[in-house]
Design an enzyme around this catalytic site. Structure first.
Site, mmCIF file in Angstrom:
data_model
loop_
_atom_site.group_PDB
_atom_site.id
_atom_site.type_symbol
_atom_site.label_atom_id
_atom_site.label_comp_id
_atom_site.label_asym_id
_atom_site.label_seq_id
_atom_site.Cartn_x
_atom_site.Cartn_y
_atom_site.Cartn_z
ATOM 1 N N ARG A 1 -18.393 -3.530 -17.081
ATOM 2 C CA ARG A 1 -17.983 -4.433 -16.235
ATOM 3 C C ARG A 1 -17.208 -4.233 -14.989
ATOM 4 O O ARG A 1 -16.446 -3.274 -14.869
ATOM 5 C CB ARG A 1 -17.171 -5.703 -17.351
ATOM 6 C CG ARG A 1 -17.937 -6.063 -18.483
ATOM 7 C CD ARG A 1 -18.860 -7.161 -18.015
ATOM 8 N NE ARG A 1 -19.428 -7.953 -19.091
ATOM 9 C CZ ARG A 1 -20.288 -7.364 -19.864
ATOM 10 N NH1 ARG A 1 -21.014 -6.320 -19.648
ATOM 11 N NH2 ARG A 1 -20.712 -8.232 -20.902
ATOM 12 N N ARG B 1 30.258 8.574 -23.863
ATOM 13 C CA ARG B 1 28.955 8.948 -23.534
ATOM 14 C C ARG B 1 28.378 8.587 -22.379
ATOM 15 O O ARG B 1 27.380 7.940 -22.134
ATOM 16 C CB ARG B 1 28.121 8.273 -25.027
ATOM 17 C CG ARG B 1 28.615 8.901 -26.100
ATOM 18 C CD ARG B 1 28.268 7.894 -27.436
ATOM 19 N NE ARG B 1 26.852 7.898 -27.263
ATOM 20 C CZ ARG B 1 25.614 8.213 -27.632
ATOM 21 N NH1 ARG B 1 25.991 9.455 -28.502
ATOM 22 N NH2 ARG B 1 24.798 7.924 -27.745
ATOM 23 N N GLY C 1 23.556 -0.989 -23.298
ATOM 24 C CA GLY C 1 24.019 0.238 -22.510
ATOM 25 C C GLY C 1 25.165 1.042 -22.918
ATOM 26 O O GLY C 1 25.338 1.789 -22.338
ATOM 27 N N GLY C 2 25.629 0.520 -24.058
ATOM 28 C CA GLY C 2 26.799 1.261 -24.563
ATOM 29 C C GLY C 2 28.058 1.277 -23.747
ATOM 30 O O GLY C 2 28.327 -0.196 -23.373
ATOM 31 N N MET D 1 -6.570 -2.912 -4.148
ATOM 32 C CA MET D 1 -6.324 -2.702 -2.600
ATOM 33 C C MET D 1 -6.237 -1.339 -2.197
ATOM 34 O O MET D 1 -5.613 -0.522 -2.955
ATOM 35 C CB MET D 1 -5.147 -3.882 -2.452
ATOM 36 C CG MET D 1 -5.775 -5.216 -2.335
ATOM 37 S SD MET D 1 -4.484 -6.224 -1.795
ATOM 38 C CE MET D 1 -5.432 -7.731 -1.523
ATOM 39 N N SER E 1 19.751 3.181 -21.325
ATOM 40 C CA SER E 1 20.777 3.017 -20.991
ATOM 41 C C SER E 1 21.277 3.891 -19.653
ATOM 42 O O SER E 1 22.362 3.597 -19.078
ATOM 43 C CB SER E 1 22.408 3.595 -21.859
ATOM 44 O OG SER E 1 22.025 2.761 -23.266
ATOM 45 N N ASN E 2 20.520 4.588 -19.353
ATOM 46 C CA ASN E 2 20.755 5.446 -18.145
ATOM 47 C C ASN E 2 21.881 6.061 -17.964
ATOM 48 O O ASN E 2 22.611 6.315 -17.008
ATOM 49 C CB ASN E 2 20.634 4.771 -16.804
ATOM 50 C CG ASN E 2 20.073 5.682 -15.683
ATOM 51 O OD1 ASN E 2 19.425 6.360 -15.763
ATOM 52 N ND2 ASN E 2 20.436 5.171 -14.493
ATOM 53 N N ASP F 1 0.801 -1.231 -0.006
ATOM 54 C CA ASP F 1 0.033 0.091 0.075
ATOM 55 C C ASP F 1 0.921 1.360 0.012
ATOM 56 O O ASP F 1 0.495 2.462 -0.186
ATOM 57 C CB ASP F 1 -0.919 0.009 1.113
ATOM 58 C CG ASP F 1 -2.033 -0.987 1.141
ATOM 59 O OD1 ASP F 1 -2.586 -1.212 -0.112
ATOM 60 O OD2 ASP F 1 -2.436 -1.449 2.245
ATOM 61 N N HIS G 1 -6.345 -10.352 -4.207
ATOM 62 C CA HIS G 1 -4.896 -10.932 -3.852
ATOM 63 C C HIS G 1 -3.946 -10.956 -4.966
ATOM 64 O O HIS G 1 -2.668 -11.352 -4.825
ATOM 65 C CB HIS G 1 -4.787 -12.052 -2.815
ATOM 66 C CG HIS G 1 -5.337 -11.588 -1.358
ATOM 67 N ND1 HIS G 1 -6.599 -11.343 -1.129
ATOM 68 C CD2 HIS G 1 -4.523 -11.600 -0.304
ATOM 69 C CE1 HIS G 1 -6.732 -11.121 0.332
ATOM 70 N NE2 HIS G 1 -5.449 -11.106 0.681
#
Length: 775
Positions: free
Chosen positions: A298, A727, A568-569, A214, A524-525, A172, A304
Site C-alpha cells: 500500500r 540527585r 522530576g524529583g 515531504m 527527570s534530565n 525540511d 500537508h
C-alpha cells in the site's frame, strides 16, 4: 547564571538595552511551519517588555506592500492562546510584487509611515534573502520616496537604517547554520504518529507500506523518520541509490520476511531520484515490490499533514528562545551590523550572518556531513551483513537498563545490540537491571530480537532502581561466568551512581576492570555530564499536551487557575521547560527557592490577569520543589486568596509522564548516542584488555551532550559536579532559560545576555564534529 565561570566578565542584563522609541515589525513568509506562532508571540512580548512598539505584518511581504490594515500595532493580549496553534496566525503569502523595486518602494513607504525600522522575518532562505535585499536598498528607497514627495528629508534621516533579523521556519530542516529549523521536530511527530499507526495494521495483514514524505530537495524528514521507526529502506534526493538498487531492495525485503518480520516500511522523500536523475516515486516503488515479490503493498502520501497540527514542545521552546534572541539582536543592532539569522547549535542560541548562511545552503545540501552521519547510522542499523562477513572479536558485551523506565531506552538497546554485532561482539541482555544481573538473568540477544523496538515505550529488558553495591560479589561472579568484557548501562541517576560504585570496586573485583559506558536515560534530565537525557523530550511533550487541554478547559469556563504537579524529583527541568512550552504563568522549582511573599505576588499577578481578556491561569510545580509548600498547600492558598476573582483546580500528572511511545527526538537521540557509545566500547576493547583498565578513570565514562558536543566524560570526574543529596547536577544549563518563561508571562525579571550578541561565522564541520549535531 549557572554556566558563568568566575573568570568571565560580570553578567550583562538586557535592562541596559532600552527599546524605547523603537518599532519592530514581525512577519511570516513562505511555507508555514508549526512553531511560527510561538516565535511571533516571543517577539511581540519581548518587544513590549523592553518598551518597543511591535507591529504585525499580516500576509507576509504581500501585506507589507499592500499596507493599510495589514500592518497593525499589537498588544500583550494579541498573542494570547497562539502558542499551541499550528501554522501562522498572521498569515503567509507568496508575493511577486515584492520582487520588483516598485513593490519594495511601496513596502518601505508603508513601514516609514509607522516608524518601523526593525524587521523580524520568520521564513525560509528565499524569504530571508528578500529581506536582506530590502535592507541593502533601504537608503536608496527612502531617497526615492523623498524625491517623489512622499516623505520629507527629516524622515529620511530619522529612519535612515533598516535592521533585519531572521528566524528559519521550515519543516525540511534545509537551512545552513542551524541544527534544527522551526517546525522540523513537529513534522517528524506527524510522520512518526502515522508510521506507528500504520505498523499495527501492516503487522495484522503482513503488508508492505510505502510512505511518501515531504522533501523536494532535502531528505532530512525521510532519513530521520527512517532512523526513528527502523524502516527497511529509504530514498532521499541527496544520496541517489546505486545502479541495481531494485535487486538490493527486494533481497532485503525478502530476507526480512524470511526472518518472520510481518511488515515492511519503505520511506520515500518526494524529491527522491536515482543515479540517472530520474524520479523515484512511491507508486514506482510499490509496483516494483508487487511485481518482483508479490507482497501486499500500500502507498500512503502524507502531504500537508506534516505541516499541520500542534507544535511539539521542542519547537515551542526553540521558537520562543529564537524570538527573544531576535529582539535582543535588533536592540543591539547598529548601521554596521549585518542582517543576521538566529540559529540553534547544540543547545546554544547563536547569531550568524544571514547571507553567509544563504550562500552556504547550496553547498551544504550537496556536502552535508550531518546527513552523512545520519545515513551511515541508518545503514549500520538497518542492514545485517551475512555472518561470514562479520568480524569475530571474541568479546562479550552486556547491555542493561537501570532506574525508572524512560521512552527511548529500547531504541538505545536496539542500536547497541546491532552495532555490537556489526563490530563482531557477542551481545548479552541483562533482565531487570543489576538485581537481575546478580540473579543470573542474562541471555544472548540477536539482531532480530530487537526488531521493532524503536517505537516501544518503557523498558523491554526491564529495569530496577537497585544499585549494585550490595550485590557486587554476585555480579562479579556472573561477569566471570558469562565472560562479560564490557558493559553498557542505560538509565538515569541510578545508572550513573551504579557505574561509580563499579569503578570504586575495581580494586576488589578485577571483573569490573572492563570498559563501562553510561547513557543518560531519564525523564527527570538530572544526570550530571549531559544537557539532555533520553526520555525527557517525550515526558515534556506529555506534559505540554496535557497543559494544552487544561488551558482549553480553563478558557471555556473563564476565571480558572490550574495547579499542575510534574515529576522530576528535585530537578525542575520538566516543570520549568513545560511552563515555557505551555505558556504557564509560574513554575515552582527546587533550584530557585521561593517563599510565601512570592506565592502572594503570583496570586496578585493572576488577579490582575483576570481583569484582561485572558481569563485563565496555569501554574506548574515540581514535585519536590519545597517540603512545606506542597501542591495541596499551593492549591488551597490560591483558592483562598483568589476567592471572588478566580477558582482553582489541581492536577497531579504522575506516571503518565513516563509512559507512551517515544518522541522522534528521543528515538534518534537514543539511537545515535548508543551507536557512538558502542563504537567507543569497541575501541577501548581493542586498545587494551582487563587489568590495564584497573587504574584508568577514562574506561568508565558517561556519554552526554554538553553545549554543542557529544562528550565522553569519566564518571569519577563528574563527582565534583554532582549534588548527591538531591540527585542533581550542581550547575544546570536550562536555568538560564528560566527568566524567559517569566518574561513571556509578564513578570519583571533580569535576563543575562552575556552569551548573546556574539555574531559568529558559518563553519562547515569535519565528519567527527558532524556526529555531534543535527540530532
Amino acid at each position: 547564571l549557572s554556566d558563568l565561570a568566575p573568570s568571565r566578565p560580570p553578567p550583562k542584563f538586557f535592562e541596559n538595552l532600552s527599546g524605547t522609541g523603537k518599532a519592530i515589525g514581525v512577519l511570516t513568509s513562505g511555507g508555514d511551519a508549526q512553531g511560527m506562532n510561538a516565535a511571533v508571540r516571543a517577539v511581540v512580548r519581548m518587544g513590549i517588555y523592553v518598551k518597543a512598539k511591535v507591529y504585525f505584518v499580516y500576509e507576509g511581504y504581500q501585506g507589507m506592500v499592500d499596507g493599510g490594515d495589514n500592518i497593525v500595532e499589537v498588544s500583550w493580549e494579541s498573542v494570547s492562546s497562539i502558542l499551541q496553534v499550528g501554522g501562522t496566525v498572521i498569515g503567509s503569502a507568496r508575493c511577486k510584487s515584492f520582487r520588483t523595486r516598485e513593490g519594495r518602494l511601496q513596502a518601505a513607504y508603508n513601514l516609514v509611515q509607522r516608524g518601523i525600522t526593525n524587521l523580524c522575518v520568520i521564513g525560509g532562505d528565499g524569504s530571508l534573502t528578500g529581506a536582506n535585499l530590502f535592507r541593502e536598498e533601504w537608503s536608496g528607497l527612502l531617497e526615492e520616496l523623498a524625491q517623489k514627495g512622499k516623505i520629507d528629508e527629516e524622515a529620511v534621516k530619522k529612519y535612515a537604517y533598516l535592521n533585519i533579523v531572521g528566524m528559519v521556519g521550515s519543516i525540511d530542516n534545509d537551512f545552513c547554520g542551524t541544527d534544527m529549523t522551526i517546525g522540523t521536530d513537529s513534522a517528524l511527530h506527524r510522520i512518526i504518529e502515522v508510521v506507528d499507526a500504520i505498523m499495527t495494521t501492516a503487522q495484522s495483514h503482513q503488508r508492505t507500506f510505502v510512505l511518501e514524505v515531504m522533501g523536494r530537495h532535502c531528505g532530512y524528514l525521510a532519513l530521520v523518520s527512517a532512523l526513528a521507526c527502523g524502516a527497511d529502506w529509504v530514498f532521499i534526493p541527496e544520496y541517489p541509490p546505486e545502479e541495481g538498487w531494485e535487486d538490493s531492495m527486494c533481497v532485503k525485503l525478502s530476507e526480512n520476511r524470511a526472518r518472520k518480520k510481518r511488515l515492511n516500511i519503505i520511506i520515500v522523500a518526494e524529491g527522491a531520484i536515482d543515479c540517472h536523475n530520474k524520479p523515484i516515486t512511491s507508486e514506482k516503488v510499490k509496483d516494483l515490490v508487487v511485481q518482483r515479490l508479490g507482497f501486499d503493498t500500500r502507498v500512503t502520501i502524507l502531504g500537508h499533514v506534516q505541516r499541520g497540527g500542534t507544535p511539539s514542545a521542542f519547537d515551542r521552546i526553540l521558537a520562543s528562545r529564537m524570538g527573544v534572541e531576535a529582539v535582543l539582536a535588533l536592540l543591539e543592532a547598529t548601521p554596521a551590523t549585518p542582517a543576521c539569522v538566529v540559529s540553534l547549535s547544540g543547545n546554544q542560541a547563536v547569531r550568524l550572518p544571514l547571507m553567509e548562511c544563504v550562500q552556504m545552503v547550496s553547498f551544504w545540501q550537496k556536502a552535508n556531513l550531518y546527513f552523512e552521519n545520519n545515513l551511515n547510522t541508518y545503514k549500520l542499523l538497518s542492514h545485517k551483513k551475512p555472518d561470514a562477513e562479520l568480524p569475530k572479536t571474541n568479546f562479550n558485551v552486556a547491555v542493561l537498563n537501570v532506574g525508572a523506565p524512560a521512552a527511548g531506552m529500547n531504541a538505545a538497546v536496539r542500536a547497541a545490540v546491532r552495532v555490537g554485532i556489526t563490530e563482531g561482539h557477542k551481545m548479552f541482555a541483562v533482565i531487570d537491571g543489576f538485581e537481575g544481573f546478580a540473579r543470573g538473568k542474562i541471555k544472548e540477544i540477536s539482531w532480530g530480537d530487537v526488531g521493532g523496538w524503536t517505537g516501544q515505550g518503557g523498558s523491554i529488558l526491564g529495569t530496577k532502581r537497585t544499585l549494585p553495591a550490595k550485590y557486587l560479589e554476585k555480579i562479579a561472579d556472573q561477569m566471570r561466568t558469562n565472560n562479560i568484557n564490557a558493559l553498557m548501562v542505560i538509565g538515569g541517576f541510578e545508572a550513573y551512581e551504579s557505574c561509580l560504585q563499579l569503578h570504586e570496586a575495581r580494586s576488589r573485583f578485577e571483573e569490573f576492570c572492563v570498559p563501562i559506558c553510561v547513557l543518560p536515560a531519564t525523564i527527570s534530565n538530572n544526570v550530571p555530564g549531559t544537557d539532555f537525557s533520553i526520555g525527557a523530550d517525550t515526558a515534556l511533550n506529555a506534559i505540554v499536551e496535557t497543559c494544552d487541554r487544561i488551558k482549553q478547559s480553563a478558557s471555556g469556563t473563564k476565571r480558572r487557575v490550574f495547579i499542575i504537579e510534574t515529576m522530576g524529583g528535585y530537578c525542575g527541568y520538566l516543570a520549568n521547560m513545560g511552563a515555557l512550552a505551555a505558556g504557564a504563568d509560574a513554575a515552582y522549582i527546587f533550584e530557585e527557592q521561593f517563599d510565601i511573599r512570592e506565592l502572594q505576588a503570583n496570586v496578585e499577578h493572576l488577579t490582575e490577569k483576570m481583569k484582561t481578556s485572558i481569563q485563565r491561569g496555569l501554574v506548574l510545580r515540581n514535585e519536590n520543589c519545597n517540603e512545606n509548600y506542597t501542591t495541596d498547600f499551593i492549591y488551597q492558598l490560591y483558592s483562598e486568596e483568589g476567592k471572588g476573582v478566580f477558582d482553582c483546580r489541581k492536577n497531579v500528572l504522575g506516571h503518565m509522564q513516563q509512559g507512551g511511545a517515544p518522541s522522534p527526538f528521543d528515538r534518534n537521540f537514543g539511537t545515535k548516542i548508543s551507536a557512538k557509545a558502542m563504537q567507543w566500547i569497541s575501541k577501548k576493547l581493542k586498545e587494551t584488555y582487563r587489568k590495564v583498565f584497573a587504574n584508568t578513570d577514562d574506561s568508565v565514562c558517561l556519554l552526554g551532550m554538553r553545549r554543542r558536543n557529544l562528550v565522553f566524560q569519566p564518571v569519577a570526574e563528574l563527582k565534583t559536579e554532582t549534588d548527591f543529596v538531591h540527585r542533581i547536577p550542581k550547575e544546570q544549563w536550562w536555568l538560564k532559560l528560566r527568566p524567559l518563561m517569566k518574561i513571556l508571562a509578564k513578570y519583571k525579571t533580569s535576563y543575562d545576555v552575556s552569551d548573546s550578541g556574539q555574531l559568529e561565522h558559518v563553519a562547515m564541520h569535519s565528519p567527527k564534529e558532524a556526529e555531534t549535531g543535527a540530532i
